[in-house]
Design a protein around this motif. Structure first.
Motif, PDB file in Angstrom:
ATOM      1  N   LYS A 254      -3.677  -0.212 -10.209  1.00 43.64           N
ATOM      2  CA  LYS A 254      -3.299   1.197 -10.315  1.00 43.64           C
ATOM      3  C   LYS A 254      -3.699   1.768 -11.673  1.00 43.64           C
ATOM      4  O   LYS A 254      -4.180   2.900 -11.763  1.00 43.64           O
ATOM      5  CB  LYS A 254      -1.798   1.348 -10.079  1.00 43.64           C
TER       6      LYS A 254
ATOM      7  N   SER B 172     -13.317  -3.971  -2.930  1.00 40.74           N
ATOM      8  CA  SER B 172     -14.500  -3.148  -2.685  1.00 40.74           C
ATOM      9  C   SER B 172     -15.334  -3.141  -3.966  1.00 40.74           C
ATOM     10  O   SER B 172     -14.831  -3.412  -5.060  1.00 40.74           O
ATOM     11  CB  SER B 172     -14.093  -1.725  -2.323  1.00 40.74           C
TER      12      SER B 172
ATOM     13  N   LYS C  11     -14.234  -0.675 -11.329  1.00 45.34           N
ATOM     14  CA  LYS C  11     -13.155   0.009 -12.048  1.00 45.34           C
ATOM     15  C   LYS C  11     -12.300  -0.992 -12.821  1.00 45.34           C
ATOM     16  O   LYS C  11     -11.905  -0.736 -13.963  1.00 45.34           O
ATOM     17  CB  LYS C  11     -12.286   0.790 -11.065  1.00 45.34           C
TER      18      LYS C  11
ATOM     19  N   LYS D 233       0.814  -1.219   0.000  1.00 43.07           N
ATOM     20  CA  LYS D 233       0.000   0.000   0.000  1.00 43.07           C
ATOM     21  C   LYS D 233       0.846   1.267   0.000  1.00 43.07           C
ATOM     22  O   LYS D 233       0.346   2.352  -0.267  1.00 43.07           O
ATOM     23  CB  LYS D 233      -0.920   0.003   1.226  1.00 43.07           C
TER      24      LYS D 233
ATOM     25  N   GLU E 211     -16.492  -0.643  -5.559  1.00 37.75           N
ATOM     26  CA  GLU E 211     -16.007   0.396  -6.463  1.00 37.75           C
ATOM     27  C   GLU E 211     -14.786  -0.084  -7.243  1.00 37.75           C
ATOM     28  O   GLU E 211     -14.705   0.109  -8.467  1.00 37.75           O
ATOM     29  CB  GLU E 211     -15.657   1.655  -5.669  1.00 37.75           C
ATOM     30  N   ASN E 212     -13.851  -0.734  -6.550  1.00 40.95           N
ATOM     31  CA  ASN E 212     -12.650  -1.220  -7.233  1.00 40.95           C
ATOM     32  C   ASN E 212     -12.969  -2.327  -8.218  1.00 40.95           C
ATOM     33  O   ASN E 212     -12.373  -2.418  -9.292  1.00 40.95           O
ATOM     34  CB  ASN E 212     -11.627  -1.711  -6.209  1.00 40.95           C
TER      35      ASN E 212
ATOM     36  N   CYS F 250      -7.779   2.146  -9.016  1.00 39.16           N
ATOM     37  CA  CYS F 250      -8.297   1.599  -7.764  1.00 39.16           C
ATOM     38  C   CYS F 250      -7.583   2.205  -6.560  1.00 39.16           C
ATOM     39  O   CYS F 250      -6.398   2.540  -6.616  1.00 39.16           O
ATOM     40  CB  CYS F 250      -8.120   0.080  -7.721  1.00 39.16           C
ATOM     41  N   SER F 251      -8.298   2.286  -5.459  1.00 40.28           N
ATOM     42  CA  SER F 251      -7.690   2.657  -4.179  1.00 40.28           C
ATOM     43  C   SER F 251      -7.169   1.385  -3.520  1.00 40.28           C
ATOM     44  O   SER F 251      -7.905   0.406  -3.373  1.00 40.28           O
ATOM     45  CB  SER F 251      -8.735   3.322  -3.270  1.00 40.28           C
ATOM     46  N   LEU F 252      -5.896   1.396  -3.121  1.00 40.89           N
ATOM     47  CA  LEU F 252      -5.309   0.209  -2.506  1.00 40.89           C
ATOM     48  C   LEU F 252      -5.718   0.057  -1.048  1.00 40.89           C
ATOM     49  O   LEU F 252      -5.617  -1.027  -0.485  1.00 40.89           O
ATOM     50  CB  LEU F 252      -3.786   0.262  -2.610  1.00 40.89           C
ATOM     51  N   ASP F 253      -6.184   1.141  -0.443  1.00 36.89           N
ATOM     52  CA  ASP F 253      -6.547   1.085   0.979  1.00 36.89           C
ATOM     53  C   ASP F 253      -7.896   0.406   1.207  1.00 36.89           C
ATOM     54  O   ASP F 253      -8.209   0.013   2.333  1.00 36.89           O
ATOM     55  CB  ASP F 253      -6.592   2.500   1.567  1.00 36.89           C
ATOM     56  N   ASP F 254      -8.695   0.265   0.157  1.00 34.70           N
ATOM     57  CA  ASP F 254     -10.055  -0.252   0.313  1.00 34.70           C
ATOM     58  C   ASP F 254     -10.140  -1.753   0.063  1.00 34.70           C
ATOM     59  O   ASP F 254     -11.185  -2.264  -0.337  1.00 34.70           O
ATOM     60  CB  ASP F 254     -11.006   0.464  -0.661  1.00 34.70           C
TER      61      ASP F 254
END
Length: 569
Positions: free
Chosen positions: A255, A276, A282, A236, A278-279, A259-263
C-alpha cells in the motif's frame, strides 16, 4: 448435500451481568473438516462465540439466549458440558489453567481416565497423542515446568484424549516466541490435515495464522459477523482497518508503494504471491528510494550492564557475562526465545534479584548500593502475567494503589489514574471488578498501573500479548509520547516483531543466556544466524525483499524509516 457440524441460526446472547447482548443475530454454518479462523478485536465477541460452541455458554456463563446453536446435531441449550465435551475440545490461551495432572502423561490421560478406558487401551493412545505433538520424550515431566510452546503441545494432546470432532484453539500464539508460534501454526495445520477434524482458531494475529492455509475467515465486530470470506478476499477489502485488525507487513508495504491489491494472485500467501509487472516495479522503486536515516541517540547511558552473570541454581547460569548500555530516551526491544534470559535481565535491573558477578548501574549509580524501593522510584516493571501483579478487586483501585504508597496527593493521583485508564482504553470499565475482564484487559490494567507511577525507565514484558491492534496502537502511542516528549527510556521484552519494527530504535538479543546482538532492528531481523539462534522468524519484509531480488537489510531499513516518517514515531 453436506450438513454443517456447527450451525447458528438467528443467535443472540446476553450475559446475565450485562445490560446489552454480546452476540447479535449470528447466522453461521461450519462444515466437517473445515479450518476456520475467527478474527476480531478484543470485545468483538469471538471468544463468546466459541464458548457457545463448547458449552461454557450457557452452562458456566449464564445469560439470555435467543435463536439456536447446534453442534454435531446437538442443540447446545438442551445438552450439557459433559455431552458437548465428547464433540468439542478447547485449548485455552492460558495453558496452565488447563493442566490437571502431575506429569505430562497423567494430563494426557485425564479424559481417558474419566471415560474409564482400560489401561491396555489408554497407554498406546497416550503414546500416540504425545508423539503427534512431539512430546513423547517428556511423559514424566511436570507440565508447569515446561516452556510455553511445550505446555501448549501437552494441552493439545490432552484434548485429543476425548477423540473429539471439533478442536478450538483460543489465542494459541499469545505466549509463544516467533519461531514457536510458527511451529504451533504448522502443528495445528498438520492436525487439521491428518485428522480431518474441524479446527477453529481464535486469534487477532492475522499474518501469523496465515503462515498456513485457512479455509475461511469469520471476522467479528461488536458482536456481529462483519465478514465470512476467504483470506484473499478479506485482504483485498477495507474491513481489516475498519475492524481494528493489523494487516500483514508486506500488505502495508504494498500500500505504501501504491500497488493495486486486485492485480495479484495468492495475496494471502506471500511465498506463492504472484506480482503484476506494474506492482513489482512500484515495490522496487519504493524500497530503493533514498530516505532520511533515523537520528542516532547520543545521550549518556541510563542503564549499563558490565560482565553480569546470574544463576538461580548453583552451577547453572541463566546469564553469562552480559555487557550492554542503554542510553537515556532509547526505545529498546529485548528479544529472544522463551527461557533465553530476557526476563531475568529485567529482574536484575529492578533489583528483585542480584547478580552473581559483574555490575549494573542505573543513571551512573551502582544498583548494589540501592534498595529495591530506591530502584523502584526510577524503574517500573510490568510483568508478563497480569495475574501475578493484580491485588485489588476494582480496576481503578488497582491502577491507583501504588500512588497512595508513595504519598501522592488525591488530586494528582486522580489525574494520573484517569489519564492511564483513558490511554489504555479502560476508563469506561474503571468501576468493574478485575475478575470480570479478559486476560488481555487485565494486561492493560497492569500497564496502566505502571504508567500512573511515571518512572524514568519503563520495562514492559510482552505488552502486546492478548492485545488487539486498536488497544496496541493506543498503548504504543502513549508509550511513544512518554519517550518523545518526556525523554523516558522504554524497554520492551517482546516476541512481537511488529512492535520491534514500528516502535524501537535498537534490539538487544539473548539466546540461551548469552547476549548475541545489540544492533539496529533492521540489522537483527535480516541476519539468518541471529534469527535462528534467538528463535525469531523472518519477517514478511525479508521474504518480500528476496522475492523482489533486493537486499533484505536495506529493504527492512527503508520500510522502518518510511513508516517512522508517516507515523511520526
Amino acid at each position: 448435500m453436506r450438513e454443517p457440524i456447527i450451525s447458528f441460526r438467528d443467535f443472540s446472547f446476553r450475559y446475565k451481568t450485562q445490560k446489552n447482548p454480546t452476540l447479535h443475530d449470528i447466522d453461521l454454518d461450519i462444515y466437517p473438516g473445515e479450518k476456520i479462523l475467527i478474527l476480531g478485536a478484543s470485545g468483538s465477541g469471538k471468544s463468546t462465540l466459541c464458548n457457545c460452541i463448547n458449552g461454557l455458554i450457557p452452562f458456566s456463563y449464564e445469560g439470555e439466549i435467543t435463536g439456536s446453536c447446534t453442534v454435531n446435531g446437538i442443540d447446545t441449550v438442551k445438552s450439557s458440558i459433559f455431552e458437548l465435551s465428547n464433540s468439542v475440545g478447547t485449548v485455552l490461551q492460558d495453558s496452565d489453567a488447563q493442566f490437571v495432572g502431575l506429569s505430562v502423561g497423567e494430563d494426557i490421560a485425564f479424559a481417558m481416565e474419566n471415560d474409564m478406558l482400560p489401561r491396555s487401551e489408554m497407554v498406546p493412545r497416550i503414546e500416540k497423542n504425545s508423539s503427534m505433538v512431539g512430546m513423547q520424550d517428556f511423559i514424566d515431566h511436570v507440565p508447569f515446568n515446561l516452556s510455553g510452546g511445550q505446555k501448549q503441545k501437552v494441552a493439545i494432546a490432552g484434548v485429543f484424549g476425548n477423540n473429539v470432532e471439533i478442536l478450538i484453539f483460543d489465542e494459541p500464539l499469545a505466549a509463544l516466541d516467533p519461531q514457536m508460534g510458527m511451529t504451533a501454526v504448522e502443528l495445528i495445520d498438520d492436525i487439521s490435515k491428518e485428522s480431518g477434524k474441524t479446527v477453529i482458531i481464535i486469534e487477532h494475529r492475522l499474518e501469523d495464522v496465515l503462515h498456513r492455509h485457512v479455509d475461511r475467515v469469520i471476522l467479528m465486530s461488536e458482536g456481529r459477523i462483519a465478514a465470512d470470506m476467504s483470506p484473499d478476499d478479506l485482504l483485498k477489502s477495507s474491513l481489516l482497518s475498519e475492524c481494528g485488525i493489523r494487516e500483514p507487513l508486506y500488505l502495508t508495504a504494498m500500500k505504501y508503494a501504491g500497488c493495486s491489491l486486485d492485480d495479484n494472485r495468492n495475496l494471502c500467501d506471500l511465498e506463492a504471491l504472484e506480482f503484476s509487472d506494474e506492482n513489482r516495479e512500484k515495490l522496487r522503486a519504493f524500497f530503493t528510494e533514498e530516505r532520511q536515516s533515523v537520528r542516532e541517540n547520543t545521550e549518556d547511558p541510563v542503564v549499563s550492564f558490565r560482565d553480569v552473570s546470574f544463576s538461580y541454581d548453583p552451577g547453572s547460569k541463566v546469564l553469562r557475562n552480559i555487557t550492554f548500555d542503554i542510553r537515556k530516551g532509547e526505545r529498546i526491544a529485548i528479544i529472544g526465545k522463551n527461557g533465553a534470559g530476557k526476563s531475568t535481565a529485567a529482574k536484575l535491573l529492578c533489583g528483585t534479584i542480584r547478580p552473581d558477578s559483574g555490575t549494573i548501574t542505573l543513571a551512573g549509580t551502582d544498583t548494589s548500593s540501592l534498595s529495591i524501593k530506591e530502584i523502584g522510584e526510577k524503574v517500573g516493571y510490568v510483568m508478563q502475567d497480569p495475574n501475578t501483579m493484580i491485588v485489588k478487586d476494582i480496576i481503578k483501585d488497582e491502577v491507583g494503589m501504588a500512588l497512595g504508597f508513595r504519598g501522592i496527593d488525591d488530586e494528582e493521583a486522580e489525574r494520573r489514574v484517569t489519564n492511564a485508564l483513558e490511554t489504555c482504553g479502560l476508563y469506561r470499565m474503571r468501576n468493574w471488578p478485575v475478575d470480570s475482564i479478559s486476560y488481555g484487559q487485565k494486561k492493560r490494567v497492569t500497564v496502566a498501573s505502571m504508567m500512573a507511577l511515571e518512572p524514568e525507565v519503563f520495562i514492559l514484558d510482552e505488552p502486546t500479548a492478548g492485545q488487539d491492534f486498536h488497544s496496541y496502537t493506543e498503548m504504543m502511542n502513549f508509550v511513544n509520547t512518554l519517550n518523545r516528549d518526556y525523554g523516558k527510556t522504554i524497554l520492551f521484552i517482546t516476541h512481537d516483531m511488529h512492535l520491534a519494527i514500528e516502535n524501537t530504535d535498537r534490539a538487544i538479543v539473548f539466546a540461551d543466556g548469552d547476549l548475541i546482538a545489540s544492533d539496529k532492528v533492521f540489522s537483527v531481523l535480516s541476519d539468518p544466524d541471529i534469527i535462528s539462534r534467538a528463535s525469531l522468524k523472518q519477517t514478511s519484509l525479508y521474504t518480500l525483499a528476496v522475492k523482489l531480488g533486493l537486499e533484505p537489510e536495506a529493504t527492512i531499513r527503508h520500510f522502518i524509516e518510511y513508516e517512522r516518517t508517516v507515523k511520526g514515531a
